[in-house]
Design a protein around this motif. Structure first.
Motif, short mmCIF file in Angstrom:
data_model
loop_
_atom_site.label_atom_id
_atom_site.label_comp_id
_atom_site.label_asym_id
_atom_site.label_seq_id
_atom_site.Cartn_x
_atom_site.Cartn_y
_atom_site.Cartn_z
N SER A 41 -19.43 8.46 36.59
CA SER A 41 -18.30 9.27 37.06
C SER A 41 -18.95 10.62 36.58
CB SER A 41 -16.83 8.89 37.07
OG SER A 41 -16.54 7.83 37.65
N PRO A 42 -18.48 12.01 37.54
CA PRO A 42 -18.68 13.12 37.08
C PRO A 42 -17.62 13.52 36.29
CG PRO A 42 -18.21 12.99 39.40
CD PRO A 42 -18.60 11.73 39.03
N GLY A 43 -17.88 14.57 35.32
CA GLY A 43 -17.03 14.73 34.12
C GLY A 43 -15.65 15.70 34.87
N TRP A 44 -15.85 16.22 35.94
CA TRP A 44 -14.80 17.00 36.87
C TRP A 44 -13.91 15.98 37.47
CZ3 TRP A 44 -14.45 16.00 41.74
CH2 TRP A 44 -15.92 15.42 42.29
N ILE A 45 -14.30 15.01 37.48
CA ILE A 45 -13.12 13.98 38.42
C ILE A 45 -12.00 13.75 37.48
CG2 ILE A 45 -13.99 11.86 37.63
CD1 ILE A 45 -13.61 12.67 41.17
N ASP A 46 -11.96 13.73 36.26
CA ASP A 46 -10.71 13.66 35.29
C ASP A 46 -9.74 14.70 35.87
OD1 ASP A 46 -11.90 11.57 34.07
OD2 ASP A 46 -12.73 12.69 32.22
N PHE A 47 -10.27 15.72 36.36
CA PHE A 47 -9.14 16.80 36.88
C PHE A 47 -8.18 16.13 37.68
CE2 PHE A 47 -8.00 20.31 39.61
CZ PHE A 47 -7.35 21.30 38.75
N TYR A 48 -8.58 15.29 38.61
CA TYR A 48 -7.82 14.64 39.75
C TYR A 48 -7.06 13.71 39.32
CZ TYR A 48 -9.98 18.31 42.49
OH TYR A 48 -10.81 19.72 42.90
N SER A 49 -6.26 13.56 38.54
CA SER A 49 -5.43 12.42 38.06
C SER A 49 -4.11 12.32 38.90
CB SER A 49 -4.69 12.89 36.66
OG SER A 49 -3.90 13.59 36.82
N HIS A 50 -3.67 11.21 39.06
CA HIS A 50 -2.73 10.77 39.95
C HIS A 50 -1.27 11.99 39.55
CE1 HIS A 50 0.32 8.65 42.29
NE2 HIS A 50 1.29 8.74 41.04
N SER A 51 -1.10 12.43 38.55
CA SER A 51 -0.18 13.44 38.34
C SER A 51 -0.32 14.73 39.00
CB SER A 51 0.17 13.51 36.77
OG SER A 51 -1.06 14.02 36.16
N ARG A 52 -1.65 15.06 38.94
CA ARG A 52 -2.14 16.36 39.46
C ARG A 52 -1.91 16.25 41.13
NH1 ARG A 52 -4.06 21.70 38.68
NH2 ARG A 52 -4.53 22.08 40.83
#
Length: 90
Positions: A7-18
């Motif tokens: 997975s690309p590193g930027w994908i962590d930005f799109y969490s369920h809470s976000r």
């Protein structure tokens, strides 16, 4: 949740809470307070102040407050419209 090695590193930005917070904001902007409040109630939709920046928490509280206001305004408008309809039918 740890991300997979592929997975690309930027994908962590799109969490369920976000995504829940963004959905609440979108539905608030669409003047659909019921959906906005439902998205706000999603699990982990609003992290505690110790887990998030103060600005993020403030924005989410403002969104929820606006949705509550829209809901209240919609109820008052509906009651007024019903009253006008009853008067017109007499």
């Amino acid at each position: 949740m740890p991300r997979a090695a592929t997975s690309p590193g930027w994908i962590d930005f799109y969490s369920h809470s976000r995504l829940s917070a963004d959905a609440a904001e979108v539905f608030r902007d669409l003047r659909n307070p019921k959906a906005a409040l439902a998205w706000h109630k999603q699990p982990a939709a609003m992290p505690s102040e110790s887990e998030a920046l103060t600005r993020s928490v403030g924005m989410r509280l403002a969104i929820v407050g606006t949705a509550h206001f829209q809901s209240r305004t919609r109820c008052v408008t509906t009651r007024r419209a019903r009253g006008h309809l009853r008067t017109a039918q007499l």
